[in-house]
Design an enzyme around this catalytic site. Structure first.
Site, PDB file in Angstrom:
ATOM      1  N   ARG A   1      30.803   0.215  78.448  1.00 41.45           N
ATOM      2  CA  ARG A   1      29.850   1.318  78.220  1.00 41.45           C
ATOM      3  C   ARG A   1      28.477   0.842  78.703  1.00 41.45           C
ATOM      4  NH1 ARG A   1      32.836   1.768  73.049  1.00 41.45           N
ATOM      5  NH2 ARG A   1      33.556   3.907  72.794  1.00 41.45           N
TER       6      ARG A   1
ATOM      7  N   ASP B   1      35.530  11.615  71.943  1.00 42.14           N
ATOM      8  CA  ASP B   1      34.953  12.906  72.317  1.00 42.14           C
ATOM      9  C   ASP B   1      35.998  14.001  72.370  1.00 42.14           C
ATOM     10  OD1 ASP B   1      32.135  12.701  72.634  1.00 42.14           O
ATOM     11  OD2 ASP B   1      32.523  11.253  74.211  1.00 42.14           O
TER      12      ASP B   1
ATOM     13  N   HIS C   1      28.170   6.497  68.127  1.00 43.72           N
ATOM     14  CA  HIS C   1      27.934   5.282  68.916  1.00 43.72           C
ATOM     15  C   HIS C   1      27.257   4.193  68.106  1.00 43.72           C
ATOM     16  CE1 HIS C   1      29.081   7.943  72.225  1.00 43.72           C
ATOM     17  NE2 HIS C   1      29.576   6.814  72.705  1.00 43.72           N
TER      18      HIS C   1
ATOM     19  N   GLU D   1      38.040  13.555  78.333  1.00 47.26           N
ATOM     20  CA  GLU D   1      37.495  13.661  76.982  1.00 47.26           C
ATOM     21  C   GLU D   1      36.978  15.068  76.681  1.00 47.26           C
ATOM     22  OE1 GLU D   1      34.421  10.667  76.569  1.00 47.26           O
ATOM     23  OE2 GLU D   1      33.695  11.002  78.595  1.00 47.26           O
TER      24      GLU D   1
ATOM     25  N   CYS E   1      41.082   4.850  75.604  1.00 48.04           N
ATOM     26  CA  CYS E   1      40.035   3.918  75.191  1.00 48.04           C
ATOM     27  C   CYS E   1      39.205   4.421  74.006  1.00 48.04           C
ATOM     28  CB  CYS E   1      39.124   3.574  76.370  1.00 48.04           C
ATOM     29  SG  CYS E   1      38.223   4.990  77.005  1.00 48.04           S
TER      30      CYS E   1
HETATM   31  C1  PEP Z   1      35.501   8.356  73.887  1.00 51.87           C
HETATM   32  O1  PEP Z   1      34.844   9.397  73.923  1.00 51.87           O
HETATM   33  O2  PEP Z   1      36.607   8.250  73.319  1.00 51.87           O
HETATM   34  C2  PEP Z   1      34.986   7.133  74.511  1.00 51.87           C
HETATM   35  C3  PEP Z   1      35.725   6.053  74.584  1.00 51.87           C
HETATM   36  O3  PEP Z   1      33.708   7.135  74.970  1.00 51.87           O
HETATM   37  P1  PEP Z   1      32.429   7.071  74.006  1.00 51.87           P
HETATM   38  O4  PEP Z   1      32.893   6.663  72.630  1.00 51.87           O
HETATM   39  O5  PEP Z   1      31.490   6.091  74.596  1.00 51.87           O
HETATM   40  O6  PEP Z   1      31.910   8.474  74.037  1.00 51.87           O
HETATM   41 MG    MG Z   2      33.173   9.641  75.219  1.00 50.38          MG
END
Ligand code: PEP
Ligand code: MG
Length: 590
Positions: free
Chosen positions: A305, A463, A198, A439, A510
């Site tokens: 997010r 994820d 992140h 995910e 996403c």
């Molecule tokens: C993902 O896990 O692909 C996602 C878009 O959520 P994050 O990156 O915030 O975990």
């Molecule tokens: Mg995620």
């Protein structure tokens, strides 16, 4: 050992956020306090050392009181953690024992404190009990705080920079990243971390070039030395000579030129050569990014997010704060949708003021699990999202769903909140679309079952890859195993699309994969009609869609599904992209 001055040196890490910057290094200490000095003290210094320890403990008490005062009423439940830390400060097993070590062993306070911690761990190590191990981890946190006070070191805020610099750090947490002042920070490099962490995602959102997972960059860069950071290739040049500066400066200009030529076409629809329109949406982390989504031609926000507002605050934000934030986004992006994801705290995004440490945070109390465990906090967020839905095209999404019961539990809370709003006569969109992130591999396996419970799926490959391939997305040592092209991942994506199509619900993707140019033919060939990518990538992804026919993308996907390794897929798609858009060059590849 510091790098010898005036000698250029290039080191390689993981390209985490694209772009090239040339600037001065600012080395910050974001690592744990190390007790460097273990020394004996003479008799006449014992009182002084005890006083130094007492002072550090007093200071810790004050710090904990201030932190506790910042928590708003509805999360006072969490204050017990801070309260338990205050109790530990007074506990004789910590306080008296440390003073005893100082006076009897005649050692400095830091050493004495470390000894105390070790004694406590030794006493309890045989007991296999979760409660006890959590308390020991609390003691560790408290000891860390006292050590920091003893060293006189405060965490340096990344908000207080005096000049424009490139940050060099052991680790930058997502919480740190939200503090980055982009008028002062040009980019950053770090010892640890990987591309879909992140922290990297925030760097991309802020448009800050970053290279992570460099291992020992903090040891080899001196404060104030010149650095070149290439976030596309992962190169970091320390003390570059004139030739290197000229070379990278030219590449910087070329890159900017290419980007602006693509941005000029961002208003054009993302229609394939044979006329199929794909919705290219954007991922955002802050309300302030909404304007940029429009400027870059995004068809709405495919993933908001929301946790970063919590990380940024000094306590949990109030319902009004959340409502105003979501309302502002909904109004600005309307009539396009904004998909607001409920809190995904935990994992690599933890609240310094609330969460306890976990041995395996990615597998721990994260996202929907944390929300369901703290219904008060969850309800406040859902109320805010529902109220904002009256002002635009708001969809609601739950993260990290592993099975049916979590959807049912989340939906129950949603129903309760709707009723509360009804009773209070407050306006919201009654038929708000509700979806889940796919995910976790278990959700893929039962996608056909889950599809009947909700209105849409959004595949989170960041994820999904981490959990399916058992590769920590933040760990630079295993980053080489993190493979979006792995046939298992491609099959999972296909399985989710099939389940969504059969149930007649929408599906989008996403994860960062959607924003990788070379993944676009694969994903739209697999049947994906909606992609959500980081804002900067929207224009390029749209351009790629305009350069290909759906028919060709489908046959590309069919070919790829016959391949058996990630390397074969990569080789195939590299050749495919070279034919499709030769001018993309190395920008086409992950
Ligand atoms: C993902 O896990 O692909 C996602 C878009 O959520 P994050 O990156 O915030 O975990
Ligand atoms: Mg995620």
């Amino acid at each position: 050992m510091a790098h010898e001055k005036n000698t250029p040196k290039t080191v390689y890490g993981i390209p985490a956020s694209p772009g090239i910057v040339i600037g001065k290094a600012h080395v910050v200490d974001r690592s744990k306090v190390k007790v460097m000095y273990h020394y004996l003290i003479s008799d006449d210094l014992v009182d002084q050392e005890v006083a130094r320890f007492r002072e550090a403990v007093e200071k810790a008490k004050e710090q904990l009181t201030t932190l506790k005062d910042r928590l708003p009423d509805y999360v006072k439940d969490h204050a017990f953690i801070l309260e338990s830390h205050r109790m530990i400060l007074k506990d004789s097993m910590v306080y008296n024992a440390t003073i005893k070590h100082i006076t009897e062993d005649k050692i400095n306070a830091e050493w004495a404190l470390k000894k105390t911690l070790l004694d406590i761990k030794n006493v309890f190590q045989e007991i296999d009990d979760e409660y006890i191990s959590n308390r020991i981890s609390d003691v560790g946190n408290v000891v860390e705080r006292i050590l920091r006070n003893l060293s006189g070191k405060q965490q340096e805020s990344l908000l207080d920079l005096k000049e424009r610099v490139i940050i060099v750090a052991h680790d930058i947490s997502p919480e740190d990243a939200t503090e980055l002042n982009t008028s002062k920070v040009m980019g950053f490099v770090s010892n640890v971390g990987a591309k879909t962490s992140h922290t990297a995602i925030i760097a991309q959102a802020l448009g800050l070039p970053a290279v992570m997972g460099l291992g020992n960059i903090t040891d080899i860069v001196e404060e104030g030395c010149l650095l070149i950071v290439d976030g596309n290739t992962g190169e970091v040049v320390i003390q570059p000579d004139d030739d290197a500066i000229i070379y990278y400066h030219e590449r910087q200009i070329q890159r900017e030129r290419y980007r602006s030529s693509i941005i000029r076409t961002s208003y054009l629809p993302a229609k394939t050569l044979d006329g199929y329109e794909i919705a290219v949406m954007a991922n955002t982390e802050f309300a302030g990014e909404t304007e940029a989504v429009k400027e870059n031609g995004g068809a709405g926000i495919g993933l908001y997010r929301t946790e970063f507002l919590y990380l940024k605050s000094n306590g949990f934000p109030s319902e009004e704060e959340l409502f105003n934030d979501y309302k502002q986004v909904a109004e600005k992006i309307a009539p396009d949708p904004v998909i607001i994801r409920t809190l995904d705290l935990g994992g690599d995004k933890f609240l310094s003021y609330s969460n306890k440490k976990e041995a395996n945070p990615a597998l721990g109390l994260r996202a929907i699990r944390l929300s369901l465990k703290n219904p008060q906090v969850f309800k406040v967020q859902i109320r805010a999202i529902l109220r904002a839905s009256a002002y635009g095209n708001v969809w609601l999404m739950f993260p990290m769903i592993s099975g049916l019961s979590e959807i049912q539990a989340a939906n129950r809370i949603l129903t309760e909140v709707k009723k509360d709003l009804d009773d209070a006569g407050m306006d919201y969109k009654r038929d708000i679309r509700v979806g889940i992130m796919i995910e976790i591999p278990s959700a893929v396996a039962i996608a056909d079952i889950l599809a009947h419970q909700i209105d849409f799926f959004s595949i989170g490959t960041n994820d999904l890859i981490q959990y399916a391939l058992a590769v920590d997305r933040t760990n630079e040592d295993v980053a080489y195993l993190y493979k979006p092209f792995h046939p298992a991942i491609l099959r999972m994506i296909r399985q989710v699309i099939t389940a969504a199509d059969k149930a007649g619900i929408e599906v989008s993707l996403c994860g960062a994969m959607a924003g990788e140019p070379c993944c676009v033919p694969i994903l739209i060939g697999a049947g994906m009609k909606r992609l959500s990518v980081n804002i900067q990538s929207v224009p390029l992804i749209k351009k790629i869609i305009r350069s290909i026919s759906l028919k060709d993308a489908e046959s590309c996907f069919e070919d790829i599904m016959k391949l058996t390794t990630a390397n074969q897929v990569e080789a195939y798609i590299k050749a495919f992209m070279k034919d499709l858009l030769p001018e993309l060059g190395e920008n086409a590849f992950i």
